[in-house]
Design an enzyme around this catalytic site. Structure first.
Site, PDB file in Angstrom:
ATOM      1  N   GLN A  82       0.651  -1.317   0.014  1.00 30.43           N
ATOM      2  CA  GLN A  82      -0.029  -0.115  -0.031  1.00 30.43           C
ATOM      3  C   GLN A  82       0.816   1.167   0.006  1.00 30.43           C
ATOM      4  O   GLN A  82       0.268   2.512  -0.089  1.00 30.43           O
ATOM      5  CB  GLN A  82      -0.774  -0.065   1.231  1.00 30.43           C
ATOM      6  CG  GLN A  82      -1.793  -1.182   1.261  1.00 30.43           C
ATOM      7  CD  GLN A  82      -2.471  -1.261   2.802  1.00 30.43           C
ATOM      8  OE1 GLN A  82      -3.421  -0.510   3.103  1.00 30.43           O
ATOM      9  NE2 GLN A  82      -1.964  -2.288   3.579  1.00 30.43           N
ATOM     10  N   ASP A  85       5.947   4.831  -1.571  1.00 29.77           N
ATOM     11  CA  ASP A  85       7.209   5.479  -1.342  1.00 29.77           C
ATOM     12  C   ASP A  85       8.433   4.891  -2.015  1.00 29.77           C
ATOM     13  O   ASP A  85       9.531   5.326  -2.311  1.00 29.77           O
ATOM     14  CB  ASP A  85       7.751   5.471   0.130  1.00 29.77           C
ATOM     15  CG  ASP A  85       7.738   4.019   0.796  1.00 29.77           C
ATOM     16  OD1 ASP A  85       8.169   3.105   0.192  1.00 29.77           O
ATOM     17  OD2 ASP A  85       7.448   3.991   1.777  1.00 29.77           O
ATOM     18  N   HIS A 100      -1.828   1.450  -4.081  1.00 31.63           N
ATOM     19  CA  HIS A 100      -2.009   2.865  -3.886  1.00 31.63           C
ATOM     20  C   HIS A 100      -1.203   3.916  -4.959  1.00 31.63           C
ATOM     21  O   HIS A 100      -1.334   4.890  -4.396  1.00 31.63           O
ATOM     22  CB  HIS A 100      -2.025   3.120  -2.682  1.00 31.63           C
ATOM     23  CG  HIS A 100      -2.896   2.565  -1.870  1.00 31.63           C
ATOM     24  ND1 HIS A 100      -3.103   2.672  -0.264  1.00 31.63           N
ATOM     25  CD2 HIS A 100      -4.179   1.806  -1.996  1.00 31.63           C
ATOM     26  CE1 HIS A 100      -4.037   1.577   0.108  1.00 31.63           C
ATOM     27  NE2 HIS A 100      -4.694   1.284  -0.884  1.00 31.63           N
ATOM     28  N   CYS A 108      -1.600  13.616 -15.916  1.00 34.20           N
ATOM     29  CA  CYS A 108      -2.712  14.484 -16.277  1.00 34.20           C
ATOM     30  C   CYS A 108      -3.780  13.959 -15.474  1.00 34.20           C
ATOM     31  O   CYS A 108      -4.381  13.033 -15.576  1.00 34.20           O
ATOM     32  CB  CYS A 108      -2.761  14.423 -17.626  1.00 34.20           C
ATOM     33  SG  CYS A 108      -4.203  15.464 -18.140  1.00 34.20           S
TER      34      CYS A 108
HETATM   35  P1  OAD Z   1      -1.267   2.600   8.929  1.00 34.88           P
HETATM   36  O1  OAD Z   1      -0.719   4.189   9.304  1.00 34.88           O
HETATM   37  O2  OAD Z   1      -2.925   2.913   9.069  1.00 34.88           O
HETATM   38  O3  OAD Z   1      -0.788   1.762   9.795  1.00 34.88           O
HETATM   39  C1  OAD Z   1       0.752   1.453  10.254  1.00 34.88           C
HETATM   40  C2  OAD Z   1       0.674   0.255  10.980  1.00 34.88           C
HETATM   41  O4  OAD Z   1       2.336   0.057  10.975  1.00 34.88           O
HETATM   42  C3  OAD Z   1       0.224   0.236  12.307  1.00 34.88           C
HETATM   43  O5  OAD Z   1      -0.650  -0.890  12.515  1.00 34.88           O
HETATM   44  C4  OAD Z   1       1.417   0.156  13.173  1.00 34.88           C
HETATM   45  O6  OAD Z   1       1.251  -0.788  14.405  1.00 34.88           O
HETATM   46  C5  OAD Z   1       2.379  -0.385  12.334  1.00 34.88           C
HETATM   47  N1  OAD Z   1       3.940  -0.204  12.674  1.00 34.88           N
HETATM   48  C6  OAD Z   1       4.180   0.939  12.989  1.00 34.88           C
HETATM   49  N2  OAD Z   1       5.583   0.972  12.906  1.00 34.88           N
HETATM   50  C7  OAD Z   1       6.010  -0.328  12.712  1.00 34.88           C
HETATM   51  C8  OAD Z   1       7.309  -0.928  12.474  1.00 34.88           C
HETATM   52  N3  OAD Z   1       8.380  -0.464  12.882  1.00 34.88           N
HETATM   53  N4  OAD Z   1       7.240  -2.162  11.952  1.00 34.88           N
HETATM   54  C9  OAD Z   1       5.964  -2.845  11.650  1.00 34.88           C
HETATM   55  N5  OAD Z   1       4.830  -2.247  12.150  1.00 34.88           N
HETATM   56  C10 OAD Z   1       4.938  -0.966  12.299  1.00 34.88           C
HETATM   57  O7  OAD Z   1      -0.908   2.611   7.672  1.00 34.88           O
HETATM   58  P2  OAD Z   1      -1.681   1.801   6.521  1.00 34.88           P
HETATM   59  O8  OAD Z   1      -1.978   0.477   7.133  1.00 34.88           O
HETATM   60  O9  OAD Z   1      -0.456   1.546   5.475  1.00 34.88           O
HETATM   61  O10 OAD Z   1      -3.857   5.030   1.815  1.00 34.88           O
HETATM   62  O11 OAD Z   1      -2.426   2.361   5.728  1.00 34.88           O
HETATM   63  C11 OAD Z   1      -3.413   2.132   4.653  1.00 34.88           C
HETATM   64  C12 OAD Z   1      -3.745   3.268   3.980  1.00 34.88           C
HETATM   65  O12 OAD Z   1      -4.178   4.420   4.664  1.00 34.88           O
HETATM   66  C13 OAD Z   1      -2.477   3.974   3.330  1.00 34.88           C
HETATM   67  O13 OAD Z   1      -1.776   3.385   2.099  1.00 34.88           O
HETATM   68  C14 OAD Z   1      -3.005   5.317   2.707  1.00 34.88           C
HETATM   69  C15 OAD Z   1      -3.614   5.546   4.190  1.00 34.88           C
HETATM   70  O14 OAD Z   1      -4.759   6.692   3.959  1.00 34.88           O
HETATM   71  C16 OAD Z   1      -3.936   5.895   0.766  1.00 34.88           C
HETATM   72  O15 OAD Z   1      -3.010   7.317   0.705  1.00 34.88           O
HETATM   73  C17 OAD Z   1      -4.756   5.705  -0.413  1.00 34.88           C
END
Ligand code: OAD
Length: 235
Positions: A82, A85, A100, A108
């Site tokens: 997701q 980067d 994503h 565009c």
């Molecule tokens: P979140 O910020 O929702 O969740 C991050 C997760 O990583 C949490 O469950 C943390 O506990 C965990 N975490 C933090 N540090 C960590 C580490 N060092 N090692 C392992 N885990 C760790 O991020 P996503 O689940 O990626 O969408 O969020 C999903 C989507 O929501 C993103 O792709 C983005 C956002 O809105 C879009 O931009 C479309």
């Protein structure tokens, strides 16, 4: 399958962590929707350029590199991410499915023509406050260029979702690393595996909605966990 927690140890902020998460500091409805871009294109474009510049200064960590090296041990290892980067590719993973989109691709907003980031204005500054709004350049058709990421309310790139579903459905095991598992349809993928009897292992220091259903939960940070897993697999 990875989420923002995968890149946290590289210095890329997650979205939902209480103190440091992007959505704790910024309002997604002002920055991450098609309506926000229509209302205030300069603010949205500047924010994504700033994120791209910041991410460009980070490096993949031991966990990204361990996942890339695991390709040598398995016939086919896909990374479904997701994250926007690009760190998996920079670490050497060759089969990366970006659900994503990517911070480094711009297109565009009308005809989808792709633009290289070299064609874009790159102001300086370390923080959003120093960057501020940046007017998006115009495509030849006159429409503004937009970030190549998926915003709330938008459908995922069809090819990427289909490819991810296929990779999961054909997997022997699914590792779910560093995602809160609350954004769909990405969050559905581990359940697709579970419904087919494919083991799901979660690596995340914090519990998530998936934790109770996963076959195994490893409450650790991605870097050390994946490096240790690689060491174990290589022995
Ligand atoms: P979140 O910020 O929702 O969740 C991050 C997760 O990583 C949490 O469950 C943390 O506990 C965990 N975490 C933090 N540090 C960590 C580490 N060092 N090692 C392992 N885990 C760790 O991020 P996503 O689940 O990626 O969408 O969020 C999903 C989507 O929501 C993103 O792709 C983005 C956002 O809105 C879009 O931009 C479309």
């Amino acid at each position: 399958m990875t989420g923002a927690g995968m890149s946290q140890e590289s210095g890329v902020p997650t979205f939902r962590d209480a103190q440091s998460g992007l959505w704790a500091r910024y309002r997604p409805e002002e920055l991450a929707t098609p309506e926000a871009f229509r209302r205030n294109p300069d603010r949205v474009f500047g924010w994504y350029l700033m994120r791209w510049a910041m991410v460009s200064q980070t490096e993949p960590h031991a966990g990204h590199r361990a996942l890339a090296k695991m390709e040598r041990l398995f016939d086919s290892l896909s990374v479904v991410t997701q994250n926007v980067d690009g760190l998996h590719r920079r670490a050497g993973s060759s089969r990366v499915i970006e659900l994503h989109g990517s911070l480094g691709s711009f297109r565009c907003s009308s005809d989808g023509h792709l633009f290289d980031d070299a064609d874009l204005p790159v102001p300086g500054g370390e923080s959003w406050e120093e960057w501020g709004p940046v007017a998006p350049p115009s495509c030849w058709c006159g429409s503004p260029v937009r970030p190549g990421v998926v915003w709330f309310g938008e459908v995922l790139p069809v090819g990427a979702l289909t490819e991810a579903q296929r990779a999961v459905a054909e997997a022997e095991v699914v590792l779910v690393v560093g995602t809160s598992g609350v954004v769909y349809p990405a969050a559905q993928l581990p359940y697709l595996a579970l419904s087919r009897g494919i083991p799901v292992i979660e690596i995340n220091p914090e519990p998530t909605p998936l934790s109770e259903d996963a076959n195994w939960r490893w409450p650790r940070a991605a870097g050390p966990a994946l490096a240790e897993l690689l060491e174990y697999l290589e022995d």
